[in-house]
Each structure stands twice: as C-alpha cells, then as structure tokens.
Scaffold this motif. Structure first.
Motif: not given
Length: 314
Positions: A298-303
């Motif tokens: 999820l953090y990667t998708i947000g970035f």
C-alpha cells in the motif's frame, strides 16, 4: 648435413629472428604512438579521466556486458554521466543489498531482511533514475545556449559538424561532454543522423528531440538552419522558464511522495523501540507476515500514485 651447412642454417635462422624482433619492436612502437595520440585526442575532448582511472572487477564487467541486463545497465550509466562501469555498479549494489539485509534482520526481525534487500535494489534503480534526470535537466537548461552557439556558427559559414565541435568546446558539462561524444563519432565516420539519434536516446527529452530533428532535417535538406535555430532558441528559453515554474509548484508534492513511505518505515522502528521484539513476534505468524507485505504494498502504491498525479509534461 655438413658442418658448413649447419652453420649457414643457424646463421639464417638467427638473422630471421633478428628481423622479426625488429618488426615486432616497430609494431609495438607504432601502436604505442597511436595510443598516445588517441589519449591526447580524448584529453582534448575532456574524456581523459575515464581512461586514466584504474577499473575494478574487469572480469565481471566483461561478462556482465555480454548479457541483456549488462547492456541496459551500461546505457543507463552512460546517461547518468557517472564514471562507473557496469561491473563496479553491480558489485556496489550487491554489497548495499547485503548490508541492508543484515541491518534489517538485526534491527527489526529476520522477516525484514529480504524486504530490506529489495528496498536496496529499488534504491539503486531510483538513484540511477535520479542521476539521469538531473543530467537531463542540466542539459535542457543548456539547450538555449547550445542553439544560440550553433546558430552563430552556421551563420558565419561553418559546417554543421564544425559547429557541433565548437559548441562542445565552449559549453560546460553535460552538454559539452555529450557533444564531444557526437563530434568524436562524426570524426570516425558515423553519420550525422546516427550520432544525433544516439544522443537523443541517451538523454530523452522533448526539447532535445526538437533540436535533433531540426538539425537532422536541415542537414538532409539543406534548409535555413540559421533562422530555424534562432526561432528554436526563443522557444527553448520560454520552455525553460515554464519548466522552472512547474518544478517550483510541484516541489511540495514531490517531498510528500517520499515522506509517506518514510513515515511507514519509521513507524516500524518506533514500534520495535517501544516494545523490544514486537516485530519479531508479529512476523512469526503467517497473518502478521501478510499484514506487513500488504502494508508495504500500500505504501508503494501510494508513492507511485502521488508521483504519477504530480507529473506534468511541459
């Protein structure tokens, strides 16, 4: 075989050996002189540092260059302007991945070792992309001056090849280095289209594509290259100011894209600092491991989403 015949044969073999030795020394001296001339030529083009530095991991570098990954890595390193061979970069990346693996495993939990290693690979790729983008931005900033120099040179009656060599001498890096490569390629017989096309592949940007297209068409058709370059200079100046304004407006958004995953990683250290061994106990179960993987995803998708939404093509 008589003694006289044996002496004559020995004398003939000795003379032949001496002649071959003289020819070998002459070939060696000629090759050394040619190499020195090449070094002086590259020194004038600003590339002597690349030849003079002692390269490490030469065997690995040769084997890596034969692979598809090595060729792509070599092209990416050439675009960044870093004085690093693919073998040296690969060894450095492997060492960084191993170090991050051990650090993540020792400070957080064994489960975070592979994740830290993957983050090391991602960081190495992002570092190359960042270096390449910085070099492209600096090159784009020099394009108006480049177009102005070439317009003045062609107006004075100089050929396009001579104008490129003059611009390579007057401009600083990276434009001077890149144009020196183009001038060297033209000197050894590579066509203008191929040399400028390779330059556009190394540093892809709309501004450079427009400049290369203008030069190639003018070289083929023999059109009014002076007026085209002067008009292009004004356009590049306007685009330069527009890009600076857009970059200033989006600076806060770009910082936010990096702050979001940094907060996630920082929360792991905070959680493990509040209660020692909490992460290790959490990642012992499949449910906890799944939760960590989903969180990182999820953090990667947000970035990625923040970077995509803040990207404005000018």
């Amino acid at each position: 075989m008589t003694l006289r015949t044996l002496v004559q044969l020995t004398t003939g073999i000795t003379l032949l050996t001496c002649v071959l030795a003289v020819l070998g020394v002459h070939a060696y001296a000629t090759g050394r002189a040619q190499r020195q001339a090449l070094v002086e030529r590259l020194s004038a083009a600003g590339q002597i540092e690349t030849l003079g530095r002692r390269r490490r991991f030469a065997g690995l570098d040769r084997r890596l260059r034969r692979t598809r990954l090595g060729k792509r890595l070599e092209l990416r390193l050439a675009a960044t302007g870093l004085d690093v061979t693919p073998g040296e970069f690969f060894v450095g990346m492997v060492a960084a991945v191993a170090g991050l693996w051990l650090i993540g495993q020792a400070t957080l939990a064994p489960f975070f070792g592979p994740i830290a290693g993957l983050l090391g690979i991602w960081a190495a790729v992002q570092f190359l992309n960042w270096q390449r983008q910085q070099r492209i931005e600096r090159f784009i900033g020099q394009l108006p001056e480049l177009a102005r120099i070439m317009a003045n040179a062609t107006q004075a009656g100089l050929a396009l090849r001579t104008a490129i060599g003059m611009a390579a001498e007057e401009l600083e890096a990276p434009a001077g280095e890149e144009l020196a490569k183009v001038a060297n390629q033209l000197a050894v017989g590579i066509s203008m289209d191929a040399a400028l096309g390779e330059l556009a592949d190394r540093l892809p940007s709309r501004e450079l594509v427009v400049l290369v297209t203008t030069l190639v068409l003018s070289h083929r058709a023999g059109g009014q290259v002076v007026s085209a370059l002067r008009n292009l200079t004004e356009t590049l100046e306007e685009r330069k100011e527009t890009r600076r304004e857009v970059r200033t407006q989006l600076s806060q958004v770009n910082m936010t894209s990096y702050a979001v995953p940094a907060l996630g990683v920082g929360s792991l250290f905070l959680m493990n600092g509040v209660k020692d061994g909490a992460l290790e106990r959490m990642t012992e179960s499949p449910l906890g491991q799944t939760a960590v993987v989903v969180a990182f995803g999820l953090y990667t998708i947000g970035f990625v989403l923040i970077r995509r939404l803040s990207r404005i093509d000018v």
